[in-house]
Scaffold this active site. Structure first.
Site, PDB file in Angstrom:
ATOM      1  N   HIS A  91       4.193  26.065 -51.692  1.00 25.29           N
ATOM      2  CA  HIS A  91       5.185  25.089 -51.481  1.00 25.29           C
ATOM      3  C   HIS A  91       5.537  24.118 -52.595  1.00 25.29           C
ATOM      4  CE1 HIS A  91       6.039  25.847 -46.945  1.00 25.29           C
ATOM      5  NE2 HIS A  91       5.106  26.893 -47.393  1.00 25.29           N
TER       6      HIS A  91
ATOM      7  N   TYR B 129       8.413  17.189 -41.827  1.00 30.87           N
ATOM      8  CA  TYR B 129       7.757  15.764 -41.110  1.00 30.87           C
ATOM      9  C   TYR B 129       9.065  15.090 -40.559  1.00 30.87           C
ATOM     10  CZ  TYR B 129       3.430  16.600 -43.491  1.00 30.87           C
ATOM     11  OH  TYR B 129       2.269  17.171 -44.081  1.00 30.87           O
TER      12      TYR B 129
ATOM     13  N   PRO C 272      -4.417  13.447 -39.664  1.00 34.29           N
ATOM     14  CA  PRO C 272      -3.868  14.334 -40.510  1.00 34.29           C
ATOM     15  C   PRO C 272      -2.364  14.360 -41.065  1.00 34.29           C
ATOM     16  CG  PRO C 272      -3.803  14.851 -38.005  1.00 34.29           C
ATOM     17  CD  PRO C 272      -4.427  13.552 -38.219  1.00 34.29           C
TER      18      PRO C 272
ATOM     19  N   LYS D 218      -5.037  15.643 -45.453  1.00 32.93           N
ATOM     20  CA  LYS D 218      -5.848  15.154 -46.567  1.00 32.93           C
ATOM     21  C   LYS D 218      -7.295  15.680 -46.370  1.00 32.93           C
ATOM     22  CE  LYS D 218      -3.843  13.989 -49.999  1.00 32.93           C
ATOM     23  NZ  LYS D 218      -3.101  15.129 -50.148  1.00 32.93           N
TER      24      LYS D 218
ATOM     25  N   TYR E  16       0.301  13.513 -52.024  1.00 33.97           N
ATOM     26  CA  TYR E  16       0.533  14.493 -51.249  1.00 33.97           C
ATOM     27  C   TYR E  16      -0.222  16.110 -51.794  1.00 33.97           C
ATOM     28  CZ  TYR E  16       2.248  17.963 -47.583  1.00 33.97           C
ATOM     29  OH  TYR E  16       2.198  18.798 -46.425  1.00 33.97           O
TER      30      TYR E  16
END
Ligand code: FAD
Ligand code: DHB
Length: 386
Positions: free
Chosen positions: A72, A197, A289, A293, A381
């Protein structure tokens, strides 16, 4: 029985450590409380940082991940009736993430260890850590004894290694959040190519996936939520309410294959070592979460521990072992902050007043409009370099 490194726990941390030590010619025995079937079926994380992918490939256990994992190059932040893409290829060129289930990583590592004749013991009972403050530490389990040079506590947040450290040695830093995550795995093609998200007044929702035919979703729920309160229809209608907020987006639904509720917590125990006991992964630290990570930090710890143990067993030098905790904690605290930040940015907090909600939206607008702010999100990220 005797081995160089006694490892408690066959999660990602313990299995990867055993494999990396094997590549350096160091022996280990892994003691796991659950069955092999259980650990291979346990559905948890799914986002692998670039560095985690590189680590697995370099270690020769990345072949299936490269074939079946989904690379991704961005994620979507969805709020206020619109979607905003965080474009990794533009913000952090050459770095991306791979979506590949944690239990697939676990399966690949178990297969590699067994193929190399590795000693993995499943369903062991009553593991007890002994004498780590001496030069002859050992583990007992059932009616057996395993003498070790070093013990690695890779037994997760609820394991026995951290609680075996005497009171007063560790400093604990922690924060609980006033919500939990309800996670499901469903037999349905993802409704989006990239992770979404979603910040919503009803609560946070996350759309992720595992394969072109299997999707993974999470819902922010009250901290005391029970699965009985969440029949399938309620889960899907809540996911729709939180995700179908942009024109033209329709969420496809399907059979729910697995479900679970995870509390949200931040936790760090310092130092990550006592005598000859070294803690790695969730045994030493937990993150909520939202930043994806947890698994990646476990891999980072194990990399550091492998280098330190290789130096120790090869040359007898202890500098890297002595620096282990400090080296890991730098990355751990960066991930703590990032996970806390993503969590507060995207969840609704009951205690928030109207002012706090406007601040949250303002920050989201900033992250999705300023290249500097978006780069902060993107580089954390995809994972900072080792
Ligand atoms: P673990 O995977 O917990 O492995 C520890 C192992 O030790 C387990 O196999 C356990 O059975 C074993 N063990 C425990 N006690 C003993 C004992 N006494 N004797 C022998 N063996 C023992 N992260 C994300 O990024 N995204 C997510 O969606 C996400 N979801 C999660 C859901 C849950 C329910 C949990 C608990 C964690 C989740 N995480 C998530 C975090 C991520 O999965 C962990 O950070 C990761 O599993 C850490 O790996 P580990 O090897 O350190 O610990
Ligand atoms: C997944 C889990 C996470 O915690 C996250 O932030 C993104 C994806 C997942 O399980 O796919």
């Amino acid at each position: 029985m005797r081995t160089q490194v006694g490892i408690i726990g066959a999660g990602p941390a313990g299995l990867l450590l055993s494999h990396l030590l094997h590549l350096r010619g160091i022996s280990s025995v892994v003691l796991e409380r659950r069955s092999r079937e259980y650990v291979e079926r346990r559905v948890r994380a799914g986002v692998l940082e670039q560095g985690t992918v590189d680590t697995l490939v370099e270690a020769g256990v990345g072949e299936r991940m490269l074939r079946e994992g989904l690379p991704h190059h961005g994620i979507e932040l969805r709020y206020g009736g619109a979607g905003h893409r965080i474009a990794f290829e533009k913000l952090v060129p050459g770095r991306s993430i791979t979506v590949y289930g944690q239990q697939e990583v676990v399966k690949d590592l178990i297969a590699a260890r067994l193929a190399a004749g590795g000693d993995l013991r499943f369903e062991v009972e009553d593991v007890v850590v002994h004498d780590v403050d001496t030069e002859q530490p050992y583990l007992t389990f059932g009616d057996e004894r395993l003498d070790c040079d070093i013990i690695a506590g890779c037994d997760g947040f609820h394991g026995v290694s951290r609680p075996s450290i005497p009171e007063g040695v560790l400093t604990i830093y922690e924060r609980d959040y006033p919500f939990a995550w309800l996670g499901i795995l469903a037999r349905v093609a993802p409704s989006s190519e990239e992770l979404i998200y979603a910040r919503n007044e009803r609560g946070f929702a996350l759309h992720s996936m595992r394969t072109p035919a299997i999707s993974r979703f999470y819902l922010q729920v009250p901290p005391d939520a029970r699965l009985d309160d969440w029949p399938d229809e309620r889960i899907w209608s809540e996911l729709k309410a939180r995700l179908e907020t942009v024109p033209g987006f329709e969420l496809a639904t399907g059979e729910i294959l697995e479900r679970g509720i995870t509390p949200m917590r931040s936790f760090v125990a310092e130092p990550m070592q006592y005598g000859r006991l070294y803690l790695a992964g969730d045994a030493a630290h937990i993150v909520p979460p939202t930043g994806a990570k947890g698994l990646n930090l476990a891999v980072a710890d194990v990399r550091v521990l492998t280098e330190a143990l290789a130096a120790y067993f090869k040359d007898g030098t202890t500098e890297l072992l002595e620096a282990y905790s400090q080296t890991c904690l730098k990355r751990v605290w960066r991930a703590q902050h990032f996970s806390y930040w993503m969590t507060t940015l995207l969840h609704t907090f009951d205690e928030d007043d109207a002012y706090a909600r406007r601040l949250q939206l303002s920050y989201l607008d900033y992250v999705t409009s300023s290249e500097a702010a978006a780069t902060t999100l993107a580089e954390n990220y995809v994972g900072l370099p080792f």
